[in-house]
Write an enzyme that holds these catalytic residues in place. Structure first.
Site, mmCIF file in Angstrom:
data_model
loop_
_atom_site.group_PDB
_atom_site.id
_atom_site.type_symbol
_atom_site.label_atom_id
_atom_site.label_comp_id
_atom_site.label_asym_id
_atom_site.label_seq_id
_atom_site.Cartn_x
_atom_site.Cartn_y
_atom_site.Cartn_z
ATOM 1 N N CYS A 99 0.870 -1.171 0.000
ATOM 2 C CA CYS A 99 0.000 0.000 0.000
ATOM 3 C C CYS A 99 0.909 1.223 0.000
ATOM 4 O O CYS A 99 2.124 1.105 0.149
ATOM 5 C CB CYS A 99 -0.929 -0.016 1.215
ATOM 6 S SG CYS A 99 -0.060 -0.284 2.762
ATOM 7 N N HIS A 100 0.311 2.373 -0.210
ATOM 8 C CA HIS A 100 1.102 3.603 -0.331
ATOM 9 C C HIS A 100 0.497 4.707 0.525
ATOM 10 O O HIS A 100 -0.680 4.645 0.892
ATOM 11 C CB HIS A 100 1.091 4.103 -1.783
ATOM 12 C CG HIS A 100 1.418 3.080 -2.819
ATOM 13 N ND1 HIS A 100 2.696 2.681 -3.104
ATOM 14 C CD2 HIS A 100 0.623 2.359 -3.662
ATOM 15 C CE1 HIS A 100 2.686 1.781 -4.086
ATOM 16 N NE2 HIS A 100 1.430 1.566 -4.434
ATOM 17 N N THR A 136 6.415 6.234 -6.989
ATOM 18 C CA THR A 136 7.310 7.093 -7.778
ATOM 19 C C THR A 136 6.950 8.570 -7.686
ATOM 20 O O THR A 136 7.806 9.419 -7.913
ATOM 21 C CB THR A 136 7.292 6.662 -9.254
ATOM 22 O OG1 THR A 136 5.940 6.643 -9.717
ATOM 23 C CG2 THR A 136 7.914 5.299 -9.427
ATOM 24 N N ASP A 162 -2.977 -2.526 -2.306
ATOM 25 C CA ASP A 162 -2.509 -1.517 -3.277
ATOM 26 C C ASP A 162 -3.218 -0.173 -3.141
ATOM 27 O O ASP A 162 -3.162 0.658 -4.031
ATOM 28 C CB ASP A 162 -2.618 -2.038 -4.718
ATOM 29 C CG ASP A 162 -1.968 -1.086 -5.721
ATOM 30 O OD1 ASP A 162 -0.914 -0.524 -5.393
ATOM 31 O OD2 ASP A 162 -2.533 -0.887 -6.810
HETATM 32 C C1 0GY Z 1 1.491 0.155 -7.806
HETATM 33 C C2 0GY Z 1 1.339 0.802 -9.054
HETATM 34 C C3 0GY Z 1 1.700 1.841 -9.799
HETATM 35 C C4 0GY Z 1 2.461 2.958 -9.433
HETATM 36 C C5 0GY Z 1 3.474 2.957 -8.599
HETATM 37 O O1 0GY Z 1 5.343 3.856 -7.674
HETATM 38 C C6 0GY Z 1 4.367 4.075 -8.376
HETATM 39 O O2 0GY Z 1 4.132 5.173 -8.874
HETATM 40 O O3 0GY Z 1 3.771 1.892 -7.927
HETATM 41 C C7 0GY Z 1 1.271 1.779 -11.184
HETATM 42 O O4 0GY Z 1 0.971 2.818 -11.772
HETATM 43 O O5 0GY Z 1 1.215 0.675 -11.752
HETATM 44 O O6 0GY Z 1 0.753 -0.725 -7.529
HETATM 45 O O7 0GY Z 1 2.330 0.376 -6.987
#
Ligand code: 0GY
Length: 302
Positions: free
Chosen positions: A37-38, A82, A255
């Protein structure tokens, strides 16, 4: 538009995360870990990276922890996305406020100092992420990544890699040479319109089979599915395959907040209901949700 306004203008076409997920029918076993997760910003406190390829909507630590409790999970592994580049402050802040219930996967630059690494470790980081998805990052040269790999190894950290299936033939040898445990995001993003026994996914399974230091996340049906919600049934054979073939080297995560979704806003409750479809016994569920992530992220308690 001023620079500040730009900072907070979400990328066009990006769908916000759902504030009202359904209650899952599946109850995760006590102690379950959401291992992918973020947190995003909030941008006013933790600005997004100038080099980012998208601007997300904010998704705070408080919102993440509320979702964790609502879905019936006990812990989070927060992965640096990112849009925050190698500025891990939002990640570290979230871990610091988690009461020990979160650990992290950071992004670091080759210029990172030993002191920085020590601080990240103290803060609860247990891995670095190398991202090879071309729409998300500029191409990363291999040698500096290998140097980072060598430097994090003594800390006992691992490497999380993110790539799309069509890139694997070119990246395979580099991945196989990495000296630590390696966790692959989202099963290497297979094209689920291709057969699970076809050459593309077989190459990924070979990577897992021939290299016992490789793990993967049986995650992201919402991204991989062509059939779409709520069942994401076309992803089931792929996820079930890795869970059953590598039961001690798989992880699961929601996620949230689902960066870069352009088709639909996933219902996190339905994503939790995906778990019993891919891990069909209580034993597989316990390994996927507790034993494996605890071994990797909280080894002192496992
Ligand atoms: C994920 C997916 C995405 C993006 C990133 O680090 C990120 O920007 O992970 C994606 O766009 O597929 O599940 O982490």
């Amino acid at each position: 538009m001023s620079a500040l306004q730009q900072e907070f203008t979400k990328t066009a076409g990006w769908i916000d995360w759902r504030p009202d997920p359904s209650k899952p029918a599946f109850t995760p076993p006590p102690g379950a870990v959401d291992a992918h997760c973020h947190v995003f910003g909030p941008g006013q406190v933790f600005p997004y990276a100038p080099e980012r390829k998208y601007t997300p909507c904010d998704a705070s630590k408080e919102q993440l922890f509320a979702l964790r409790d609502f879905l019936g999970f006990s812990r989070n592994v927060i992965v640096q996305a990112t849009c925050h580049g190698a500025d891990n402050r939002a990640l570290i802040d979230a871990i610091a406020h988690s009461k020990g219930k979160a650990r992290g996967v950071a992004t670091i630059k080759p210029s990172v100092t030993d002191k920085d690494l020590f601080m990240l470790d103290k803060a609860g980081v247990r891995a670095v992420r190398f991202n090879f998805v071309k729409r998300l990052v500029d191409t990363l040269p291999r040698e500096p990544l290998m140097e980072i790999a060598r430097r994090i190894k003594p800390l006992g950290w691992h490497i999380v890699i993110y790539f799309e299936a069509q890139e694997l033939p070119e990246l395979f040898d580099f991945f196989a040479s990495l000296p630590t445990t390696v966790v692959v995001d989202h099963m290497g993003r297979p094209d689920v319109t291709k057969p699970v026994d076809g050459p593309e996914f077989s190459l990924f399974l070979k990577l897992m089979r021939d290299h016992e230091n490789f793990w993967c996340k049986a995650t992201c049906p919402e991204r991989l599915s062509v059939e779409g919600p709520p069942e994401y049934d076309d992803v089931v054979p792929f996820a079930r395959r890795v869970v059953e073939q590598f039961p001690d080297r798989v992880l699961w995560g929601a996620d949230w907040p689902h960066p870069n979704m352009t088709t639909h806003a996933p219902d996190d409750g339905k994503l939790v209901d995906f778990i019993p479809k891919i891990a069909r016994t209580a034993d597989l569920q316990r390994r996927l949700l507790i034993d494996n992530p605890m071994r990797l992220y909280w080894p002192e308690e496992a």
